[in-house]
Design a protein around this motif. Structure first.
Motif, short mmCIF file in Angstrom:
data_model
loop_
_atom_site.label_atom_id
_atom_site.label_comp_id
_atom_site.label_asym_id
_atom_site.label_seq_id
_atom_site.Cartn_x
_atom_site.Cartn_y
_atom_site.Cartn_z
N LYS A 25 16.27 -38.59 1.46
CA LYS A 25 15.67 -39.27 2.60
C LYS A 25 16.56 -40.43 3.06
O LYS A 25 17.56 -40.75 2.42
CB LYS A 25 14.27 -39.75 2.24
CG LYS A 25 13.28 -38.63 1.98
CD LYS A 25 11.87 -39.16 1.78
CE LYS A 25 10.87 -38.03 1.57
NZ LYS A 25 9.48 -38.53 1.39
N ARG A 26 16.18 -41.06 4.14
CA ARG A 26 16.97 -42.15 4.72
C ARG A 26 17.05 -43.32 3.74
O ARG A 26 16.05 -43.71 3.15
CB ARG A 26 16.35 -42.60 6.04
CG ARG A 26 17.26 -43.51 6.86
CD ARG A 26 16.60 -43.89 8.19
NE ARG A 26 16.34 -42.74 9.03
CZ ARG A 26 17.24 -42.20 9.85
NH1 ARG A 26 18.47 -42.70 9.90
NH2 ARG A 26 16.92 -41.18 10.60
N PRO A 27 18.23 -43.90 3.55
CA PRO A 27 18.38 -44.97 2.56
C PRO A 27 17.85 -46.32 3.05
O PRO A 27 17.79 -46.60 4.25
CB PRO A 27 19.89 -45.04 2.34
CG PRO A 27 20.47 -44.54 3.62
CD PRO A 27 19.52 -43.51 4.14
N PHE A 28 17.48 -47.14 2.07
CA PHE A 28 17.03 -48.51 2.31
C PHE A 28 18.05 -49.48 1.73
O PHE A 28 18.52 -49.30 0.60
CB PHE A 28 15.70 -48.78 1.60
CG PHE A 28 14.48 -48.34 2.34
CD1 PHE A 28 13.77 -49.23 3.14
CD2 PHE A 28 14.00 -47.04 2.22
CE1 PHE A 28 12.62 -48.83 3.81
CE2 PHE A 28 12.85 -46.63 2.88
CZ PHE A 28 12.15 -47.53 3.68
N LEU A 29 18.35 -50.55 2.48
CA LEU A 29 19.12 -51.68 1.98
C LEU A 29 18.22 -52.90 2.02
O LEU A 29 17.68 -53.25 3.08
CB LEU A 29 20.37 -51.91 2.84
CG LEU A 29 21.26 -53.09 2.43
CD1 LEU A 29 21.80 -52.91 1.00
CD2 LEU A 29 22.42 -53.25 3.42
N LEU A 30 18.04 -53.55 0.87
CA LEU A 30 17.08 -54.64 0.71
C LEU A 30 17.82 -55.96 0.53
O LEU A 30 18.71 -56.08 -0.32
CB LEU A 30 16.18 -54.36 -0.49
CG LEU A 30 15.50 -52.98 -0.51
CD1 LEU A 30 14.65 -52.82 -1.77
CD2 LEU A 30 14.66 -52.76 0.75
N ILE A 31 17.43 -56.97 1.32
CA ILE A 31 18.14 -58.25 1.40
C ILE A 31 17.19 -59.38 0.97
O ILE A 31 16.11 -59.54 1.53
CB ILE A 31 18.62 -58.52 2.85
CG1 ILE A 31 19.26 -57.28 3.47
CG2 ILE A 31 19.54 -59.72 2.88
CD1 ILE A 31 20.46 -56.76 2.76
N HIS A 32 17.61 -60.16 -0.01
CA HIS A 32 16.78 -61.25 -0.53
C HIS A 32 16.85 -62.49 0.35
O HIS A 32 17.64 -62.57 1.30
CB HIS A 32 17.20 -61.60 -1.96
CG HIS A 32 18.63 -62.07 -2.05
ND1 HIS A 32 19.04 -63.31 -1.62
CD2 HIS A 32 19.76 -61.45 -2.50
CE1 HIS A 32 20.34 -63.44 -1.81
NE2 HIS A 32 20.81 -62.32 -2.33
N GLY A 33 16.06 -63.50 0.00
CA GLY A 33 16.04 -64.77 0.72
C GLY A 33 16.98 -65.79 0.12
O GLY A 33 17.74 -65.52 -0.82
N LEU A 34 16.93 -67.00 0.66
CA LEU A 34 17.80 -68.09 0.24
C LEU A 34 17.53 -68.49 -1.20
O LEU A 34 16.38 -68.73 -1.58
CB LEU A 34 17.59 -69.28 1.17
CG LEU A 34 18.34 -70.58 0.87
CD1 LEU A 34 19.84 -70.35 0.79
CD2 LEU A 34 18.01 -71.62 1.93
N SER A 35 18.60 -68.54 -2.01
CA SER A 35 18.52 -68.90 -3.43
C SER A 35 17.67 -67.93 -4.22
O SER A 35 17.16 -68.26 -5.29
CB SER A 35 18.00 -70.33 -3.62
OG SER A 35 19.01 -71.26 -3.32
#
Length: 277
Positions: A25-35
């Motif tokens: 299936k379509r991939p996910f890229l997950l981005i965290h927050g500051l610090s």
């Protein structure tokens, strides 16, 4: 399903956590927050991977064990990092999800790289407009991170567990990975104070209202309402964002902490899957 960790060279080395890279299936890229750090996405990632999506969570520059150059904490550079990462991974039209500052990173990404992603998901971020809350000097004083001198890891973990009594043990432990544990058992943030303040200044200088109309992709905004005064004030910002973005949906998470992905990972993952379907 366990994550695999590795480093990816995008001009600097970024530490990533990966699940189900053979998924169809379509991939996910997950981005965290500051610090924050990539592990805070673990609960969400497992749900996405279990239903067939390849998932990668990345420690952005300065965070976790990713490289920590002295420069490059502006939105132009951090979005370029993500663009190169997507290229190295060989992905076409991934789904990008970012929390807090990470949501604002994805807003900048959508404006800078239209058509690269298939969907954008802002998790209690993407609509943050710090310049509306006061002068830079006021914001720098209010949001300057605390010093963690001589704080024992176990002590801080206990405090987080007490403050967030309904978080899972995994979620608390993932949050502890915002910090490096030193040989004497004390901690220090992976992101230095200088780097933190550079990111905060870039966030202060960003004007999301000027970027919304440039985003082509469908956007899901997932704000948290923890009952605080700030949660009430941000309803106006969320409404403005959902109106100005060409294609946007809003899914509020009531009685939920700012770290929705840690507090309610299953519910967030289900909302993300409903959105892309």
């Amino acid at each position: 399903m366990e994550a695999i960790e590795r480093f990816v060279d995008v001009g600097i080395k970024l530490q990533v956590r990966e699940w189900n890279q053979e998924g169809k299936k379509r991939p996910f890229l997950l981005i965290h927050g500051l610090s924050s750090n990539a592990r805070t996405w673990d609960g969400v990632a497992r749900v996405l991977a279990t239903v067939g999506h390849p998932v990668t969570a990345v420690n952005q520059r300065g965070h976790g064990q990713s490289d920590k150059p002295d420069h490059g904490y502006d939105f132009t550079t951090v979005t370029a990092d993500l663009h190169r990462l997507i290229g190295v991974l060989g992905w076409k039209k991934p789904i990008l999800a970012g929390q807090s500052w990470g949501g604002n990173v994805l807003l900048a990404f959508g404006a800078q790289y239209p058509g690269v992603a298939s969907h954008l998901i802002f998790v209690d971020g993407g609509f943050l407009e710090l310049h509306r809350r006061g002068s830079w000097e006021e914001i720098a004083e209010q949001l300057r991170p605390p010093a963690f001198n001589n704080v024992q890891r176990d002590q801080l973990k206990s405090q987080i567990s007490t403050h967030h009594s309904d978080w899972s043990d995994e979620g608390v432990e993932a949050t502890m990975h915002n910090f490096e544990t030193l040989p004497d058992g004390t901690i220090r943030p992976w992101l230095t104070l200088e780097q933190h303040m550079k990111i905060l200044r870039a966030l202060y200088d960003q004007h999301p209202a000027a970027l919304y109309s440039q985003v082509r992709e469908p956007v899901l905004i997932c704000p948290a309402d923890d009952g605080s005064e700030w949660a009430q004030r941000k309803r106006g910002a969320v409404a403005a964002a959902s109106t100005a973005l060409p294609r946007a949906e809003v899914r509020w998470f009531e009685q939920t902490a700012h770290d929705i992905h840690v507090h309610r990972p299953k519910q967030l993952a289900e909302a993300m899957l409903d959105f892309i379907d």
